[in-house]
Motif scaffolding. Structure first.
Motif, short mmCIF file in Angstrom:
data_model
loop_
_atom_site.label_atom_id
_atom_site.label_comp_id
_atom_site.label_asym_id
_atom_site.label_seq_id
_atom_site.Cartn_x
_atom_site.Cartn_y
_atom_site.Cartn_z
N ALA A 205 -6.71 4.73 13.88
CA ALA A 205 -7.88 3.87 13.72
C ALA A 205 -8.88 4.47 12.74
O ALA A 205 -9.72 3.76 12.19
N LYS A 206 -8.78 5.78 12.50
CA LYS A 206 -9.69 6.47 11.58
C LYS A 206 -9.01 6.81 10.26
O LYS A 206 -9.62 7.46 9.40
N ALA A 207 -7.76 6.39 10.09
CA ALA A 207 -7.00 6.71 8.88
C ALA A 207 -7.28 5.69 7.77
O ALA A 207 -7.41 4.49 8.03
N GLN A 208 -7.36 6.18 6.57
CA GLN A 208 -7.53 5.33 5.39
C GLN A 208 -6.23 4.57 5.15
O GLN A 208 -5.13 5.12 5.29
N VAL A 209 -6.34 3.30 4.80
CA VAL A 209 -5.18 2.49 4.42
C VAL A 209 -5.24 2.32 2.91
O VAL A 209 -6.28 1.94 2.35
N PHE A 210 -4.13 2.61 2.25
CA PHE A 210 -4.06 2.58 0.80
C PHE A 210 -3.14 1.47 0.32
O PHE A 210 -2.19 1.09 1.01
N THR A 211 -3.37 1.02 -0.90
CA THR A 211 -2.41 0.15 -1.58
C THR A 211 -1.29 1.05 -2.09
O THR A 211 -1.40 2.28 -2.07
N ARG A 212 -0.23 0.43 -2.59
CA ARG A 212 0.88 1.22 -3.17
C ARG A 212 0.36 2.11 -4.30
O ARG A 212 0.67 3.29 -4.35
N ASP A 213 -0.43 1.56 -5.21
CA ASP A 213 -0.95 2.35 -6.32
C ASP A 213 -1.85 3.48 -5.84
O ASP A 213 -1.76 4.60 -6.33
N GLY A 214 -2.71 3.19 -4.87
CA GLY A 214 -3.59 4.22 -4.34
C GLY A 214 -2.83 5.33 -3.63
O GLY A 214 -3.18 6.50 -3.73
N ALA A 215 -1.77 4.96 -2.93
CA ALA A 215 -0.96 5.95 -2.21
C ALA A 215 -0.20 6.86 -3.16
O ALA A 215 0.01 8.03 -2.87
N CYS A 216 0.18 6.34 -4.30
CA CYS A 216 0.95 7.14 -5.27
C CYS A 216 0.06 7.97 -6.17
O CYS A 216 0.56 8.77 -6.95
N ASP A 217 -1.24 7.79 -6.05
CA ASP A 217 -2.19 8.49 -6.93
C ASP A 217 -2.92 9.61 -6.18
O ASP A 217 -4.10 9.84 -6.39
N HIS A 218 -2.21 10.31 -5.29
CA HIS A 218 -2.81 11.39 -4.51
C HIS A 218 -2.05 12.68 -4.72
O HIS A 218 -1.15 12.76 -5.55
N ARG A 219 -2.38 13.69 -3.93
CA ARG A 219 -1.76 15.01 -4.07
C ARG A 219 -0.25 14.96 -3.81
O ARG A 219 0.24 14.11 -3.07
#
Length: 66
Positions: free
Chosen positions: A35-49
């Motif tokens: 419930a406290k976790a960020q939800v990302f789009t595909r592009d946002g998820a692939c643009d991380h560490r």
């Protein structure tokens, strides 16, 4: 395929018991409560560490314990 993702921290210290840690909402660090976790789009998820593992939100939600 699902368009929403959680990001799991893959470091060995990121586990809490047998639970996983996910990127928290608003850059608040890693959390175990979805419930406290960020939800990302595909592009946002692939643009991380490189140590972050994207998981489809529907897959994780279907397997989460309350």
């Amino acid at each position: 395929m699902d368009g929403q993702f959680y990001l799991q921290d893959s470091h060995s210290h990121a586990y809490v018991g047998d639970g996983l840690s996910f990127w928290g909402f608003g850059g608040s660090g890693y959390v175990t409560d979805l419930a406290k976790a960020q939800v990302f789009t595909r592009d946002g998820a692939c643009d991380h560490r490189d140590t972050d593992i994207p998981w489809p939100k529907t897959y994780v939600d279907a397997r989460a314990r309350e």
